[in-house]
Design an enzyme around this catalytic site. Structure first.
Site, PDB file in Angstrom:
ATOM      1  N   SER A 126      60.181  33.280  58.000  1.00 38.05           N
ATOM      2  CA  SER A 126      60.246  34.579  58.669  1.00 38.05           C
ATOM      3  C   SER A 126      60.100  35.694  57.645  1.00 38.05           C
ATOM      4  CB  SER A 126      61.612  34.684  59.355  1.00 38.05           C
ATOM      5  OG  SER A 126      61.890  36.013  59.694  1.00 38.05           O
ATOM      6  N   TYR A 151      71.391  33.539  59.397  1.00 41.70           N
ATOM      7  CA  TYR A 151      70.082  33.044  59.858  1.00 41.70           C
ATOM      8  C   TYR A 151      69.028  33.282  58.777  1.00 41.70           C
ATOM      9  CZ  TYR A 151      65.468  33.098  61.952  1.00 41.70           C
ATOM     10  OH  TYR A 151      64.127  32.884  62.175  1.00 41.70           O
ATOM     11  N   LYS A 155      66.852  30.581  56.212  1.00 46.80           N
ATOM     12  CA  LYS A 155      65.392  30.486  56.015  1.00 46.80           C
ATOM     13  C   LYS A 155      65.054  30.533  54.516  1.00 46.80           C
ATOM     14  CE  LYS A 155      63.885  30.078  60.183  1.00 46.80           C
ATOM     15  NZ  LYS A 155      63.333  28.802  60.608  1.00 46.80           N
TER      16      LYS A 155
HETATM   17  P1  NAD Z   1      63.068  28.323  70.061  1.00 44.60           P
HETATM   18  O1  NAD Z   1      64.557  28.369  70.057  1.00 44.60           O
HETATM   19  O2  NAD Z   1      62.364  28.643  71.314  1.00 44.60           O
HETATM   20  O3  NAD Z   1      62.571  26.893  69.543  1.00 44.60           O
HETATM   21  C1  NAD Z   1      63.297  26.112  68.630  1.00 44.60           C
HETATM   22  C2  NAD Z   1      63.395  24.705  69.213  1.00 44.60           C
HETATM   23  O4  NAD Z   1      64.096  23.866  68.284  1.00 44.60           O
HETATM   24  C3  NAD Z   1      64.152  24.659  70.533  1.00 44.60           C
HETATM   25  O5  NAD Z   1      63.412  23.926  71.482  1.00 44.60           O
HETATM   26  C4  NAD Z   1      65.455  23.945  70.193  1.00 44.60           C
HETATM   27  O6  NAD Z   1      65.958  23.204  71.287  1.00 44.60           O
HETATM   28  C5  NAD Z   1      65.016  23.072  69.021  1.00 44.60           C
HETATM   29  N1  NAD Z   1      66.097  22.714  68.074  1.00 44.60           N
HETATM   30  C6  NAD Z   1      66.984  23.541  67.484  1.00 44.60           C
HETATM   31  N2  NAD Z   1      67.786  22.827  66.666  1.00 44.60           N
HETATM   32  C7  NAD Z   1      67.380  21.531  66.727  1.00 44.60           C
HETATM   33  C8  NAD Z   1      67.807  20.349  66.116  1.00 44.60           C
HETATM   34  N3  NAD Z   1      68.852  20.324  65.285  1.00 44.60           N
HETATM   35  N4  NAD Z   1      67.166  19.196  66.393  1.00 44.60           N
HETATM   36  C9  NAD Z   1      66.136  19.182  67.274  1.00 44.60           C
HETATM   37  N5  NAD Z   1      65.682  20.278  67.897  1.00 44.60           N
HETATM   38  C10 NAD Z   1      66.301  21.450  67.625  1.00 44.60           C
HETATM   39  O7  NAD Z   1      62.586  29.287  68.875  1.00 44.60           O
HETATM   40  P2  NAD Z   1      61.108  29.785  68.510  1.00 44.60           P
HETATM   41  O8  NAD Z   1      61.044  31.239  68.752  1.00 44.60           O
HETATM   42  O9  NAD Z   1      60.106  28.895  69.112  1.00 44.60           O
HETATM   43  O10 NAD Z   1      61.156  29.586  66.933  1.00 44.60           O
HETATM   44  C11 NAD Z   1      60.631  28.436  66.297  1.00 44.60           C
HETATM   45  C12 NAD Z   1      60.875  28.546  64.804  1.00 44.60           C
HETATM   46  O11 NAD Z   1      60.263  29.725  64.306  1.00 44.60           O
HETATM   47  C13 NAD Z   1      62.361  28.640  64.433  1.00 44.60           C
HETATM   48  O12 NAD Z   1      62.573  27.891  63.258  1.00 44.60           O
HETATM   49  C14 NAD Z   1      62.549  30.105  64.170  1.00 44.60           C
HETATM   50  O13 NAD Z   1      63.598  30.360  63.263  1.00 44.60           O
HETATM   51  C15 NAD Z   1      61.195  30.491  63.569  1.00 44.60           C
HETATM   52  N6  NAD Z   1      60.893  31.913  63.723  1.00 44.60           N
HETATM   53  C16 NAD Z   1      60.888  32.470  64.975  1.00 44.60           C
HETATM   54  C17 NAD Z   1      60.641  33.838  65.114  1.00 44.60           C
HETATM   55  C18 NAD Z   1      60.650  34.479  66.483  1.00 44.60           C
HETATM   56  O14 NAD Z   1      60.730  35.706  66.548  1.00 44.60           O
HETATM   57  N7  NAD Z   1      60.554  33.742  67.585  1.00 44.60           N
HETATM   58  C19 NAD Z   1      60.377  34.628  63.983  1.00 44.60           C
HETATM   59  C20 NAD Z   1      60.368  34.016  62.725  1.00 44.60           C
HETATM   60  C21 NAD Z   1      60.625  32.648  62.611  1.00 44.60           C
HETATM   61  N1  UFG Z   2      64.776  47.024  69.478  1.00 44.54           N
HETATM   62  C1  UFG Z   2      65.299  47.979  70.329  1.00 44.54           C
HETATM   63  N2  UFG Z   2      65.996  47.565  71.411  1.00 44.54           N
HETATM   64  C2  UFG Z   2      66.217  46.246  71.709  1.00 44.54           C
HETATM   65  C3  UFG Z   2      65.676  45.270  70.823  1.00 44.54           C
HETATM   66  C4  UFG Z   2      64.969  45.704  69.714  1.00 44.54           C
HETATM   67  O1  UFG Z   2      65.125  49.175  70.117  1.00 44.54           O
HETATM   68  O2  UFG Z   2      66.891  45.935  72.696  1.00 44.54           O
HETATM   69  C5  UFG Z   2      63.978  47.472  68.316  1.00 44.54           C
HETATM   70  C6  UFG Z   2      64.585  47.064  66.979  1.00 44.54           C
HETATM   71  O3  UFG Z   2      65.513  48.030  66.542  1.00 44.54           O
HETATM   72  C7  UFG Z   2      63.339  46.956  66.100  1.00 44.54           C
HETATM   73  C8  UFG Z   2      62.246  46.479  67.069  1.00 44.54           C
HETATM   74  O4  UFG Z   2      62.722  46.811  68.372  1.00 44.54           O
HETATM   75  O5  UFG Z   2      62.961  48.229  65.627  1.00 44.54           O
HETATM   76  C9  UFG Z   2      62.013  44.972  66.996  1.00 44.54           C
HETATM   77  O6  UFG Z   2      63.252  44.282  67.177  1.00 44.54           O
HETATM   78  P1  UFG Z   2      63.320  42.698  67.392  1.00 44.54           P
HETATM   79  O7  UFG Z   2      64.764  42.343  67.552  1.00 44.54           O
HETATM   80  O8  UFG Z   2      62.387  42.282  68.464  1.00 44.54           O
HETATM   81  O9  UFG Z   2      62.723  42.120  66.034  1.00 44.54           O
HETATM   82  P2  UFG Z   2      63.248  42.305  64.550  1.00 44.54           P
HETATM   83  O10 UFG Z   2      62.075  42.763  63.750  1.00 44.54           O
HETATM   84  O11 UFG Z   2      64.470  43.097  64.440  1.00 44.54           O
HETATM   85  O12 UFG Z   2      63.680  40.801  64.209  1.00 44.54           O
HETATM   86  C10 UFG Z   2      62.700  39.781  64.159  1.00 44.54           C
HETATM   87  C11 UFG Z   2      63.316  38.429  64.499  1.00 44.54           C
HETATM   88  C12 UFG Z   2      64.346  38.066  63.477  1.00 44.54           C
HETATM   89  C13 UFG Z   2      63.752  38.131  62.120  1.00 44.54           C
HETATM   90  C14 UFG Z   2      63.161  39.515  61.876  1.00 44.54           C
HETATM   91  C15 UFG Z   2      62.491  39.677  60.556  1.00 44.54           C
HETATM   92  O13 UFG Z   2      63.929  38.477  65.763  1.00 44.54           O
HETATM   93  O14 UFG Z   2      64.752  36.730  63.710  1.00 44.54           O
HETATM   94  O15 UFG Z   2      62.186  39.764  62.893  1.00 44.54           O
HETATM   95  O16 UFG Z   2      61.376  38.870  60.496  1.00 44.54           O
HETATM   96  F1  UFG Z   2      64.737  37.898  61.203  1.00 44.54           F
END
Ligand code: NAD
Ligand code: UFG
Length: 353
Positions: A126, A151, A155
């Site tokens: 991330s 979190y 990472k």
């Molecule tokens: P998500 O929660 O939808 O998917 C994660 C999946 O992993 C889920 O299906 C959950 O059931 C499974 N899981 C969690 N722990 C597990 C375990 N111990 N064993 C087996 N399965 C397990 O999340 P996502 O948004 O699809 O994110 C996927 C990956 O990308 C994550 O590692 C997350 O940290 C990373 N990521 C997501 C974002 C975002 O904004 N969505 C941003 C940066 C990084």
């Molecule tokens: N925001 C609002 N209202 C809300 C939610 C978000 O104003 O209810 C704003 C936040 O302040 C930010 C923007 O919308 O300015 C985006 O917020 P998100 O929560 O969607 O995303 P972030 O960039 O804060 O966080 C995301 C992931 C985190 C990760 C981070 C850095 O959710 O897991 O990017 O990569 F750590």
């Protein structure tokens, strides 16, 4: 045994889109997921779109016996590792759970891979690993910082673990993909993001206000040093994001060691711009009010995607209007996400309407 790609967390938001893209690219796919934040319904829908079914094994990446079973019964060529917990606030309340799941889980996975002589790994990292003062656009060479929550630290720890691993054994081929802000859904409207409870992230929150599930969006701060005072982020369509994984898988075949790539568009949009774009795509109005800043938020964050472009031949193709139209299609066809009714009806009622 057919050779295949193992997708951990493949029932989740990004994992389900990646599973679909891998199937469509002709790979065989084995998904493992403990379903702690997802439902198998996502994979039923992936099969429906692809016309092919991934193999699904319910289980936990922290269970070494389970992993051993997975690797001994399938000829896995590479692993795309999404499994993890991702809620920043939960991680503050339950740090041990986050370290155990995200760090120990990855450690167990790497051990099982090593035992099975599988050395190709793509890891979901991330942009949160970059330091708070990182200059935008953020390049991969920017120093990593001190994440403000467990979190983010989990990472960063995994990145360091993977770096040590790659240095210790030249057989490893690892891609660390630093995602910016993934949004949107598959254009079919059959799979998408289905957050548990009240969403933390901006776009699912906006969608749920538009559908009438939530009353009003709180905009966290309008006094940032950005053009309109609201936070600016690099939102990337999940379809573009998963294509980056396919490219990375192909490139690490010929590029051993540890590689880090940003997956972002290189463009930032403010919260107010996001609201306006969503209203345009959906034809719905989104009620909002200004609230205090959210702790830990930064003013702006967007990627320099040049390294991914040069080395992966990958660039995001989809713009804000596609992100919004696809997010809205998913939300409006599936107002209650995957958790509506019984399995067969679910597809007919929600997704085919
Ligand atoms: P998500 O929660 O939808 O998917 C994660 C999946 O992993 C889920 O299906 C959950 O059931 C499974 N899981 C969690 N722990 C597990 C375990 N111990 N064993 C087996 N399965 C397990 O999340 P996502 O948004 O699809 O994110 C996927 C990956 O990308 C994550 O590692 C997350 O940290 C990373 N990521 C997501 C974002 C975002 O904004 N969505 C941003 C940066 C990084
Ligand atoms: N925001 C609002 N209202 C809300 C939610 C978000 O104003 O209810 C704003 C936040 O302040 C930010 C923007 O919308 O300015 C985006 O917020 P998100 O929560 O969607 O995303 P972030 O960039 O804060 O966080 C995301 C992931 C985190 C990760 C981070 C850095 O959710 O897991 O990017 O990569 F750590």
């Amino acid at each position: 045994m057919n050779s295949c790609v193992l997708v951990t967390g493949g029932a989740g938001y990004i994992g389900s889109h990646a599973t679909l893209a891998l199937l469509q690219a002709g790979h065989d796919v084995v998904v493992i997921d403990n379903l702690c934040n997802s439902s198998q319904e996502s994979l039923a829908r992936v099969s429906k779109i692809a016309g092919r079914t991934p193999k699904f094994l319910e289980g936990d990446i922290r269970e070494s016996d389970f992993l051993r079973h997975v690797f001994s019964t399938h000829r896995i060529e590479a692993v795309v590792h999404f499994a993890g917990l991702k809620a920043v606030n939960d991680s503050l309340r339950q740090p041990l759970l986050y370290y155990h799941n995200n760090v120990n889980g990855t450690l167990q996975l790497c051990e099982a891979m090593s035992e099975a002589a599988v050395f190709r790994l793509v890891f979901s990292s991330s942009a949160t690993v970059y330091g708070e003062g990182a200059q935008v656009p953020i390049r991969e060479a920017s120093p990593t910082g001190v994440p403000t929550n467990p979190y983010g630290r989990s990472k960063l720890m995994v990145e360091e673990l993977l770096r040590d691993l790659a240095q210790s054994d030249a057989r490893w081929r690892i891609a660390i993909l630093r995602y910016f802000n993934p949004v949107g859904a598959h254009p079919s409207g059959l799979i998408g993001e289905d957050p548990n409870g009240i969403p933390n992230n901006l776009l699912p929150y906006i969608s749920q206000v538009a559908i009438g599930k939530l009353k009003q969006l709180q905009i966290f701060g309008d006094d940032y040093p950005t053009p309109d005072g609201t936070g600016v982020r690099d939102y990337i369509h999940v379809q573009d994001l998963v294509n980056g994984h396919l490219k990375a898988l192909a490139v690490i075949d010929r590029k051993p060691g540890l590689n880090v790539w940003n997956l972002g568009t290189g463009r930032g949009y403010s919260v107010l711009q996001m609201i306006r774009a969503f209203e345009e795509a959906s034809g719905r109005s989104v009620s909002w009010q200004i609230a205090p800043r959210r702790g830990g938020d930064i003013a702006e964050c967007w990627a320099d995607p040049a390294k991914a472009s040069a080395e992966l031949g990958w660039e995001a193709q989809l713009g804000l209007s596609e992100m919004m139209a696809d997010a809205w299609r998913w939300q409006s066809k599936n107002p209650r996400g995957y958790s509506s009714v019984s399995h067969g009806q679910h597809l007919a009622n929600d997704a085919d309407s």
